[in-house]
Write a protein that holds these residues in place. Sequence first.
Motif, PDB file in Angstrom:
ATOM      1  N   MET A 180      19.057  -2.754  -4.987  1.00 26.16           N
ATOM      2  CA  MET A 180      17.898  -2.117  -4.362  1.00 26.16           C
ATOM      3  C   MET A 180      16.754  -1.862  -5.342  1.00 26.16           C
ATOM      4  SD  MET A 180      19.113   1.806  -3.673  1.00 26.16           S
ATOM      5  CE  MET A 180      19.517   2.928  -5.024  1.00 26.16           C
ATOM      6  N   GLY A 181      17.067  -1.561  -6.606  1.00 25.32           N
ATOM      7  CA  GLY A 181      16.004  -1.313  -7.575  1.00 25.32           C
ATOM      8  C   GLY A 181      15.163  -2.542  -7.824  1.00 25.32           C
ATOM      9  N   TRP A 182      15.831  -3.675  -8.016  1.00 27.51           N
ATOM     10  CA  TRP A 182      15.114  -4.918  -8.261  1.00 27.51           C
ATOM     11  C   TRP A 182      14.339  -5.353  -7.021  1.00 27.51           C
ATOM     12  CZ3 TRP A 182      13.768  -7.382 -12.480  1.00 27.51           C
ATOM     13  CH2 TRP A 182      13.357  -8.716 -12.409  1.00 27.51           C
ATOM     14  N   GLY A 183      14.944  -5.167  -5.847  1.00 25.84           N
ATOM     15  CA  GLY A 183      14.278  -5.558  -4.609  1.00 25.84           C
ATOM     16  C   GLY A 183      13.035  -4.747  -4.310  1.00 25.84           C
ATOM     17  N   SER A 184      12.969  -3.522  -4.840  1.00 23.52           N
ATOM     18  CA  SER A 184      11.814  -2.661  -4.566  1.00 23.52           C
ATOM     19  C   SER A 184      10.546  -3.138  -5.286  1.00 23.52           C
ATOM     20  CB  SER A 184      12.124  -1.218  -4.974  1.00 23.52           C
ATOM     21  OG  SER A 184      12.270  -1.112  -6.383  1.00 23.52           O
ATOM     22  N   ILE A 185      10.695  -3.996  -6.318  1.00 20.70           N
ATOM     23  CA  ILE A 185       9.535  -4.449  -7.095  1.00 20.70           C
ATOM     24  C   ILE A 185       8.519  -5.148  -6.199  1.00 20.70           C
ATOM     25  CG2 ILE A 185       8.788  -6.052  -8.894  1.00 20.70           C
ATOM     26  CD1 ILE A 185      11.368  -5.500 -10.364  1.00 20.70           C
ATOM     27  N   ILE A 186       8.993  -6.015  -5.310  1.00 19.41           N
ATOM     28  CA  ILE A 186       8.091  -6.782  -4.451  1.00 19.41           C
ATOM     29  C   ILE A 186       7.310  -5.852  -3.528  1.00 19.41           C
ATOM     30  CG2 ILE A 186       8.005  -8.502  -2.600  1.00 19.41           C
ATOM     31  CD1 ILE A 186      10.435  -9.829  -3.915  1.00 19.41           C
ATOM     32  N   TYR A 187       7.984  -4.839  -2.985  1.00 18.13           N
ATOM     33  CA  TYR A 187       7.305  -3.912  -2.078  1.00 18.13           C
ATOM     34  C   TYR A 187       6.314  -3.027  -2.832  1.00 18.13           C
ATOM     35  CZ  TYR A 187      11.007  -5.460   1.017  1.00 18.13           C
ATOM     36  OH  TYR A 187      11.850  -6.232   1.760  1.00 18.13           O
ATOM     37  N   LEU A 188       6.662  -2.634  -4.053  1.00 17.59           N
ATOM     38  CA  LEU A 188       5.718  -1.855  -4.862  1.00 17.59           C
ATOM     39  C   LEU A 188       4.478  -2.682  -5.184  1.00 17.59           C
ATOM     40  CD1 LEU A 188       8.159  -0.048  -7.310  1.00 17.59           C
ATOM     41  CD2 LEU A 188       6.629   1.066  -5.684  1.00 17.59           C
ATOM     42  N   ALA A 189       4.692  -3.975  -5.461  1.00 19.50           N
ATOM     43  CA  ALA A 189       3.552  -4.858  -5.723  1.00 19.50           C
ATOM     44  C   ALA A 189       2.672  -4.994  -4.485  1.00 19.50           C
ATOM     45  CB  ALA A 189       4.054  -6.233  -6.173  1.00 19.50           C
ATOM     46  N   ALA A 190       3.297  -5.078  -3.307  1.00 15.24           N
ATOM     47  CA  ALA A 190       2.528  -5.176  -2.068  1.00 15.24           C
ATOM     48  C   ALA A 190       1.719  -3.901  -1.818  1.00 15.24           C
ATOM     49  CB  ALA A 190       3.462  -5.448  -0.894  1.00 15.24           C
ATOM     50  N   MET A 191       2.271  -2.765  -2.190  1.00 19.91           N
ATOM     51  CA  MET A 191       1.570  -1.493  -1.982  1.00 19.91           C
ATOM     52  C   MET A 191       0.323  -1.366  -2.849  1.00 19.91           C
ATOM     53  SD  MET A 191       4.813   1.115  -1.682  1.00 19.91           S
ATOM     54  CE  MET A 191       6.135   0.750  -0.522  1.00 19.91           C
ATOM     55  N   THR A 192       0.347  -2.024  -4.005  1.00 19.12           N
ATOM     56  CA  THR A 192      -0.842  -1.956  -4.873  1.00 19.12           C
ATOM     57  C   THR A 192      -2.040  -2.679  -4.254  1.00 19.12           C
ATOM     58  OG1 THR A 192      -0.187  -3.968  -6.081  1.00 19.12           O
ATOM     59  CG2 THR A 192       0.583  -1.838  -6.954  1.00 19.12           C
ATOM     60  N   GLY A 193      -1.777  -3.557  -3.282  1.00 20.37           N
ATOM     61  CA  GLY A 193      -2.862  -4.281  -2.627  1.00 20.37           C
ATOM     62  C   GLY A 193      -3.500  -3.527  -1.473  1.00 20.37           C
ATOM     63  N   ILE A 194      -2.965  -2.358  -1.132  1.00 24.84           N
ATOM     64  CA  ILE A 194      -3.532  -1.562  -0.039  1.00 24.84           C
ATOM     65  C   ILE A 194      -4.777  -0.832  -0.546  1.00 24.84           C
ATOM     66  CG2 ILE A 194      -3.101   0.299   1.603  1.00 24.84           C
ATOM     67  CD1 ILE A 194      -0.125  -0.389   1.430  1.00 24.84           C
ATOM     68  N   ASN A 195      -5.840  -0.900   0.192  1.00 22.18           N
ATOM     69  CA  ASN A 195      -7.117  -0.292  -0.195  1.00 22.18           C
ATOM     70  C   ASN A 195      -6.994   1.230  -0.265  1.00 22.18           C
ATOM     71  OD1 ASN A 195      -9.781   0.452  -0.572  1.00 22.18           O
ATOM     72  ND2 ASN A 195     -10.584  -1.016   0.912  1.00 22.18           N
ATOM     73  N   ASN A 196      -7.323   1.807  -1.425  1.00 22.82           N
ATOM     74  CA  ASN A 196      -7.241   3.261  -1.600  1.00 22.82           C
ATOM     75  C   ASN A 196      -8.209   4.017  -0.704  1.00 22.82           C
ATOM     76  OD1 ASN A 196      -5.175   3.480  -3.530  1.00 22.82           O
ATOM     77  ND2 ASN A 196      -6.567   2.957  -5.188  1.00 22.82           N
ATOM     78  N   GLU A 197      -9.261   3.343  -0.268  1.00 25.74           N
ATOM     79  CA  GLU A 197     -10.226   4.007   0.610  1.00 25.74           C
ATOM     80  C   GLU A 197      -9.595   4.409   1.947  1.00 25.74           C
ATOM     81  OE1 GLU A 197     -13.579   1.479   1.039  1.00 25.74           O
ATOM     82  OE2 GLU A 197     -14.221   1.665  -1.062  1.00 25.74           O
ATOM     83  N   LEU A 198      -8.572   3.661   2.361  1.00 24.23           N
ATOM     84  CA  LEU A 198      -7.863   4.019   3.599  1.00 24.23           C
ATOM     85  C   LEU A 198      -7.173   5.373   3.448  1.00 24.23           C
ATOM     86  CD1 LEU A 198      -6.269   0.555   4.466  1.00 24.23           C
ATOM     87  CD2 LEU A 198      -8.250   1.617   5.554  1.00 24.23           C
TER      88      LEU A 198
END
Length: 307
Positions: A180-198
């Motif tokens: 689960m720790g290794w698998g979370s990397i991809i989702y954390l990377a995807a979260m960095t692409g979410i606009n902070n203005e939202l």
Amino acid sequence: MASIKKSWKTAFRRDWQLYLLLLIPIVLVIVFKYAAYPGLRMAFMNYKPAKGYAGSEWVGFANFVKVFKDKDFLRALKNSLVFNFLDLIVGFPMPIILALMLNEIRFFVFKKLSQTILYLPHFLSWVIVSSVALTLFRTETGLVNNLLMNNGMIQKGIPFLTEKYHWAVTYLLLGVWQSMGWGSIIYLAAMTGINNELYEAAMIDGANRWQRLWHITLPGIRSTVVVMLIMQLGRVMGSSYERLYAMGNVNVKDFQYQLAIYIYEKGLAGGNFSRATCVGLFQSLVGLLLVFVTDRVAKKLGEDGLI
């Protein structure tokens, strides 16, 4: 057309070092993946290593007929499907949940330390993991059972590794812990692409942390979740020989006997390479079919899909 060719040459001159680095994994994939494809014809032959491909008898689908009539294959197939779907149900959401939790941590040092600790199990072999599990969950002298008995919570040790139903739960949970720790990397990377203005707009509107997570973060990574789910379904026919062998014992053979064990015992160990190739090809084709089906379903539901 000429402008496209010119721009490609310009890009290559500018970034030739990156293209050179990219060449290494491409060569490895070609050598260890695509170069092995001609060997799949063994599934349709009575292959004998001493005779080679030219001297071995061509038998068509006879190997497949023998495999599908084999009761041991059907038992291994059933166990593989059951455990892989349980792995999917239990293990697939955990990296997402973990990534969401890590993303909410604001103390940078603690966040990085937690990530390092959680990623570490991915780099441990199943031999090491099973040794740790034996130390923790041994029925009589395991650390977990000793703690539970010393605190009066149980009267006798729980057979985590020696009774098949307890073993199944332990097997699945250790798989979640390891991946689960290794698998979370991809989702954390995807979260960095979410606009902070939202997030800022939601905070101004009075949205709390849970509401921001539910209405912004999760929809923001939905496409990544769909792609990862499709890839996981493509591996639902597979099984890890190392994991099964390291954690297995004679008491849990009913559940331990999966396709990886079948391929080794009935194929490779007995020198029956045609049978091993036949089962491996069957696994790959079913996995590919599942990828196409789930991709089509994802596109019907409005997602981008994988293919």
